[in-house]
Design a protein around this motif. Structure first.
Motif, PDB file in Angstrom:
ATOM      1  N   SER A  37     -25.434   9.421 -23.779  1.00 46.68           N
ATOM      2  CA  SER A  37     -25.593  10.334 -24.913  1.00 46.68           C
ATOM      3  C   SER A  37     -24.949   9.754 -26.177  1.00 46.68           C
ATOM      4  O   SER A  37     -25.497   9.887 -27.267  1.00 46.68           O
ATOM      5  CB  SER A  37     -25.027  11.711 -24.589  1.00 46.68           C
ATOM      6  N   VAL A  38     -23.823   9.071 -26.023  1.00 44.18           N
ATOM      7  CA  VAL A  38     -23.172   8.429 -27.170  1.00 44.18           C
ATOM      8  C   VAL A  38     -24.047   7.287 -27.699  1.00 44.18           C
ATOM      9  O   VAL A  38     -24.269   7.161 -28.910  1.00 44.18           O
ATOM     10  CB  VAL A  38     -21.771   7.900 -26.781  1.00 44.18           C
ATOM     11  N   ILE A  39     -24.572   6.483 -26.797  1.00 47.36           N
ATOM     12  CA  ILE A  39     -25.404   5.345 -27.197  1.00 47.36           C
ATOM     13  C   ILE A  39     -26.705   5.830 -27.838  1.00 47.36           C
ATOM     14  O   ILE A  39     -27.124   5.337 -28.885  1.00 47.36           O
ATOM     15  CB  ILE A  39     -25.688   4.427 -25.992  1.00 47.36           C
ATOM     16  N   LEU A  40     -27.355   6.817 -27.217  1.00 43.35           N
ATOM     17  CA  LEU A  40     -28.631   7.304 -27.743  1.00 43.35           C
ATOM     18  C   LEU A  40     -28.474   8.058 -29.066  1.00 43.35           C
ATOM     19  O   LEU A  40     -29.397   8.093 -29.877  1.00 43.35           O
ATOM     20  CB  LEU A  40     -29.335   8.170 -26.701  1.00 43.35           C
ATOM     21  N   ARG A  61     -26.174  -5.814 -10.832  1.00 41.95           N
ATOM     22  CA  ARG A  61     -25.079  -5.680  -9.874  1.00 41.95           C
ATOM     23  C   ARG A  61     -23.718  -5.595 -10.542  1.00 41.95           C
ATOM     24  O   ARG A  61     -22.870  -4.811 -10.151  1.00 41.95           O
ATOM     25  CB  ARG A  61     -25.097  -6.863  -8.911  1.00 41.95           C
ATOM     26  N   GLU A  62     -23.479  -6.391 -11.580  1.00 39.15           N
ATOM     27  CA  GLU A  62     -22.158  -6.434 -12.203  1.00 39.15           C
ATOM     28  C   GLU A  62     -22.122  -5.884 -13.622  1.00 39.15           C
ATOM     29  O   GLU A  62     -21.050  -5.729 -14.193  1.00 39.15           O
ATOM     30  CB  GLU A  62     -21.637  -7.874 -12.215  1.00 39.15           C
ATOM     31  N   VAL A  63     -23.291  -5.612 -14.200  1.00 37.68           N
ATOM     32  CA  VAL A  63     -23.324  -5.187 -15.594  1.00 37.68           C
ATOM     33  C   VAL A  63     -24.514  -4.257 -15.831  1.00 37.68           C
ATOM     34  O   VAL A  63     -25.560  -4.413 -15.222  1.00 37.68           O
ATOM     35  CB  VAL A  63     -23.398  -6.423 -16.532  1.00 37.68           C
ATOM     36  N   ALA A  64     -24.289  -3.281 -16.701  1.00 41.11           N
ATOM     37  CA  ALA A  64     -25.372  -2.443 -17.215  1.00 41.11           C
ATOM     38  C   ALA A  64     -25.525  -2.799 -18.688  1.00 41.11           C
ATOM     39  O   ALA A  64     -24.541  -2.938 -19.414  1.00 41.11           O
ATOM     40  CB  ALA A  64     -25.041  -0.967 -17.052  1.00 41.11           C
ATOM     41  N   VAL A  65     -26.775  -2.964 -19.126  1.00 43.31           N
ATOM     42  CA  VAL A  65     -27.028  -3.439 -20.490  1.00 43.31           C
ATOM     43  C   VAL A  65     -28.022  -2.508 -21.183  1.00 43.31           C
ATOM     44  O   VAL A  65     -29.069  -2.186 -20.631  1.00 43.31           O
ATOM     45  CB  VAL A  65     -27.602  -4.877 -20.482  1.00 43.31           C
ATOM     46  N   PHE A  66     -27.657  -2.084 -22.386  1.00 41.02           N
ATOM     47  CA  PHE A  66     -28.557  -1.342 -23.270  1.00 41.02           C
ATOM     48  C   PHE A  66     -28.907  -2.299 -24.396  1.00 41.02           C
ATOM     49  O   PHE A  66     -28.065  -2.612 -25.239  1.00 41.02           O
ATOM     50  CB  PHE A  66     -27.852  -0.090 -23.815  1.00 41.02           C
ATOM     51  N   ARG A 105     -15.152  -5.578 -28.261  1.00 39.28           N
ATOM     52  CA  ARG A 105     -14.920  -5.273 -26.848  1.00 39.28           C
ATOM     53  C   ARG A 105     -13.765  -4.298 -26.778  1.00 39.28           C
ATOM     54  O   ARG A 105     -12.834  -4.361 -27.574  1.00 39.28           O
ATOM     55  CB  ARG A 105     -14.571  -6.543 -26.075  1.00 39.28           C
ATOM     56  N   GLY A 106     -13.825  -3.377 -25.813  1.00 41.29           N
ATOM     57  CA  GLY A 106     -12.732  -2.431 -25.681  1.00 41.29           C
ATOM     58  C   GLY A 106     -12.907  -1.466 -24.532  1.00 41.29           C
ATOM     59  O   GLY A 106     -13.861  -1.545 -23.758  1.00 41.29           O
ATOM     60  N   HIS A 107     -11.943  -0.540 -24.435  1.00 40.72           N
ATOM     61  CA  HIS A 107     -11.914   0.440 -23.355  1.00 40.72           C
ATOM     62  C   HIS A 107     -12.654   1.721 -23.709  1.00 40.72           C
ATOM     63  O   HIS A 107     -13.070   2.453 -22.822  1.00 40.72           O
ATOM     64  CB  HIS A 107     -10.464   0.780 -22.998  1.00 40.72           C
ATOM     65  N   ASP A 108     -12.808   2.011 -25.003  1.00 41.87           N
ATOM     66  CA  ASP A 108     -13.424   3.251 -25.461  1.00 41.87           C
ATOM     67  C   ASP A 108     -14.795   2.934 -26.060  1.00 41.87           C
ATOM     68  O   ASP A 108     -14.901   2.163 -27.020  1.00 41.87           O
ATOM     69  CB  ASP A 108     -12.527   3.917 -26.506  1.00 41.87           C
ATOM     70  N   LEU A 109     -15.844   3.543 -25.504  1.00 45.97           N
ATOM     71  CA  LEU A 109     -17.205   3.246 -25.943  1.00 45.97           C
ATOM     72  C   LEU A 109     -17.431   3.620 -27.405  1.00 45.97           C
ATOM     73  O   LEU A 109     -18.025   2.853 -28.165  1.00 45.97           O
ATOM     74  CB  LEU A 109     -18.218   3.969 -25.051  1.00 45.97           C
ATOM     75  N   LYS A 110     -16.945   4.773 -27.825  1.00 42.21           N
ATOM     76  CA  LYS A 110     -17.145   5.201 -29.218  1.00 42.21           C
ATOM     77  C   LYS A 110     -16.491   4.226 -30.195  1.00 42.21           C
ATOM     78  O   LYS A 110     -17.057   3.907 -31.240  1.00 42.21           O
ATOM     79  CB  LYS A 110     -16.592   6.606 -29.432  1.00 42.21           C
ATOM     80  N   ALA A 111     -15.310   3.747 -29.852  1.00 46.44           N
ATOM     81  CA  ALA A 111     -14.618   2.782 -30.712  1.00 46.44           C
ATOM     82  C   ALA A 111     -15.369   1.457 -30.768  1.00 46.44           C
ATOM     83  O   ALA A 111     -15.449   0.825 -31.832  1.00 46.44           O
ATOM     84  CB  ALA A 111     -13.192   2.564 -30.222  1.00 46.44           C
ATOM     85  N   VAL A 112     -15.931   1.044 -29.656  1.00 46.53           N
ATOM     86  CA  VAL A 112     -16.674  -0.219 -29.620  1.00 46.53           C
ATOM     87  C   VAL A 112     -17.956  -0.110 -30.443  1.00 46.53           C
ATOM     88  O   VAL A 112     -18.336  -1.051 -31.140  1.00 46.53           O
ATOM     89  CB  VAL A 112     -16.979  -0.610 -28.151  1.00 46.53           C
ATOM     90  N   LEU A 113     -18.604   1.053 -30.407  1.00 47.29           N
ATOM     91  CA  LEU A 113     -19.864   1.225 -31.126  1.00 47.29           C
ATOM     92  C   LEU A 113     -19.683   1.362 -32.639  1.00 47.29           C
ATOM     93  O   LEU A 113     -20.654   1.280 -33.383  1.00 47.29           O
ATOM     94  CB  LEU A 113     -20.619   2.439 -30.583  1.00 47.29           C
ATOM     95  N   ARG A 114     -18.455   1.545 -33.098  1.00 47.69           N
ATOM     96  CA  ARG A 114     -18.213   1.648 -34.549  1.00 47.69           C
ATOM     97  C   ARG A 114     -18.647   0.395 -35.297  1.00 47.69           C
ATOM     98  O   ARG A 114     -18.995   0.465 -36.476  1.00 47.69           O
ATOM     99  CB  ARG A 114     -16.743   1.930 -34.820  1.00 47.69           C
TER     100      ARG A 114
END
Length: 126
Positions: A37-40, A61-66, A105-114
């Motif tokens: 939902s954050v990505i979309l 197997r090791e990664v999900a990619v949008f 790169r980071g632990h928080d998706l919202k911060a990374v997407l900034r």
């Protein structure tokens, strides 16, 4: 037939030959509903601004990619990756550029997407 053999039933259990009872089937990494939902949400704003037109989600197997595309037939402009193995190290979320460079790169998706939201502000201001 003997009377005690009439009620005997033979049960056969079939298992997948690739997976033994002692090992787990290969898992796939996927985005959770809240992550998507954050990505979309960002994707929708960028489409409205005319910057992005298509996307693809890959669960490996090791990664999900949008992956985000300007046109369908191109290479992706950006890749938003989730690598759970890097959770305790650098953070499991990353935004990758066209050439494979790590933009954030980071632990928080919202911060990374900034890092991508800044491009949205420039696209609207121009």
């Amino acid at each position: 037939m003997a009377p005690d053999q009439r009620n005997c039933q033979i049960m056969t259990i079939h298992t997948d030959p690739a997976v033994t009872p002692f090992e787990r089937a290969p898992e796939q990494v996927a985005f959770h509903r809240t992550e998507l939902s954050v990505i979309l949400s960002l994707y929708g704003r960028m489409v409205a601004a005319g910057e992005w037109r298509d996307y693809r989600i890959s669960c490996l197997r090791e990664v999900a990619v949008f992956s985000v595309f300007r046109r369908t037939a191109e290479i992706p402009l950006y890749r938003i990756e989730k690598r759970p193995r890097l959770r305790s190290k650098q953070g499991m979320y990353a935004v990758m550029g066209t050439g494979g460079q790590v933009l954030r790169r980071g632990h928080d998706l919202k911060a990374v997407l900034r890092v991508l939201e800044r491009k949205l502000i420039r696209a609207v201001d121009d």
